[in-house]
Design a protein around this motif. Structure first.
Motif, mmCIF file in Angstrom:
data_model
loop_
_atom_site.group_PDB
_atom_site.id
_atom_site.type_symbol
_atom_site.label_atom_id
_atom_site.label_comp_id
_atom_site.label_asym_id
_atom_site.label_seq_id
_atom_site.Cartn_x
_atom_site.Cartn_y
_atom_site.Cartn_z
ATOM 1 N N GLN A 94 14.326 -8.513 18.576
ATOM 2 C CA GLN A 94 13.962 -7.635 19.683
ATOM 3 C C GLN A 94 13.653 -8.422 20.950
ATOM 4 O O GLN A 94 13.959 -7.986 22.051
ATOM 5 N N ASP A 95 13.066 -9.600 20.824
ATOM 6 C CA ASP A 95 12.713 -10.410 21.987
ATOM 7 C C ASP A 95 13.591 -11.646 22.146
ATOM 8 O O ASP A 95 13.293 -12.522 22.951
ATOM 9 N N ALA B 236 16.573 -15.374 26.410
ATOM 10 C CA ALA B 236 15.360 -14.564 26.243
ATOM 11 C C ALA B 236 14.292 -14.902 27.282
ATOM 12 O O ALA B 236 13.187 -14.389 27.214
ATOM 13 N N GLU C 254 10.553 -14.299 31.056
ATOM 14 C CA GLU C 254 10.127 -12.922 30.839
ATOM 15 C C GLU C 254 10.176 -12.151 32.149
ATOM 16 O O GLU C 254 9.760 -12.638 33.196
#
Length: 147
Positions: free
Chosen positions: A55-56, A85, A88
Motif C-alpha cells: 500500500q505504501d 514511494a 511522501e
C-alpha cells in the motif's frame, strides 16, 4: 541523445479500485481525467492499471489514454514507468511514452519515443479523493554515436 520538452499532463483519478494479491502486492485500476499543455494541448482521458508492491510501496504505472487536442486531433497515448514511494506527498515517477495519431499535425509522434518524469502529489482537494498527478513528457531525440 537529448531530450526536447513536448508537453505537461495534469490529471486526477475520479474513480478507482484495488484488489490485494499474494505477497502484499496490489492491482489497481483508475480512470484518469485531466489536460495537457505545451506543444500538445487538450483534454486527457484514460485508464491506469498500476501494480504496487505494498500500500505504501513503489508502483508500476501502465496507462492508456487519449488526448483530444485543442486543434481537433486525436492522439492515443501509452505510458509505462516506475513510481517511487518517496518523498511522501510528492512521490516520484519516471517512464516512457508512445503516441499514435492519424492527424498530419501529430503523425510524426508515431515514430518517436518519449521519456517522462512525474509527481504523485498529495491532493489539494479537502476530501482527498484523488492525488494530483503531474507528468512532463519529452521527446528522446536520436543523435549519431561518436566513435
Amino acid at each position: 541523445m537529448k531530450l526536447e520538452p513536448l508537453y505537461r499532463i495534469r490529471f486526477g483519478y475520479p474513480e478507482g479500485w484495488a484488489v490485494g494479491l499474494e505477497g502484499g502486492w496490489e492491482q489497481h485500476l483508475y480512470f484518469a481525467e485531466g489536460h495537457c499543455e505545451g506543444s500538445v494541448a487538450g483534454r486527457l482521458r484514460g485508464v491506469n492499471f498500476p501494480q504496487r508492491r505494498t500500500q505504501d510501496g513503489p508502483f508500476r504505472p501502465d496507462m492508456r489514454a487519449v488526448i483530444d487536442t485543442d486543434a481537433g486531433a486525436t492522439i492515443l497515448v501509452e505510458l509505462h514507468g516506475y513510481g517511487r514511494a518517496y518523498p511522501e506527498g510528492r512521490r516520484q515517477m519516471v517512464g516512457s511514452v508512445l503516441h499514435l495519431s492519424d492527424d498530419e499535425r501529430y503523425r510524426r509522434l508515431n515514430d518517436v519515443v518519449c521519456a517522462c518524469v512525474g509527481e504523485v502529489r498529495a491532493s489539494r482537494d479537502p476530501t482527498g479523493a484523488s492525488p494530483d498527478l503531474v507528468i512532463d513528457v519529452a521527446e528522446l531525440v536520436w543523435e549519431p554515436i561518436a566513435e
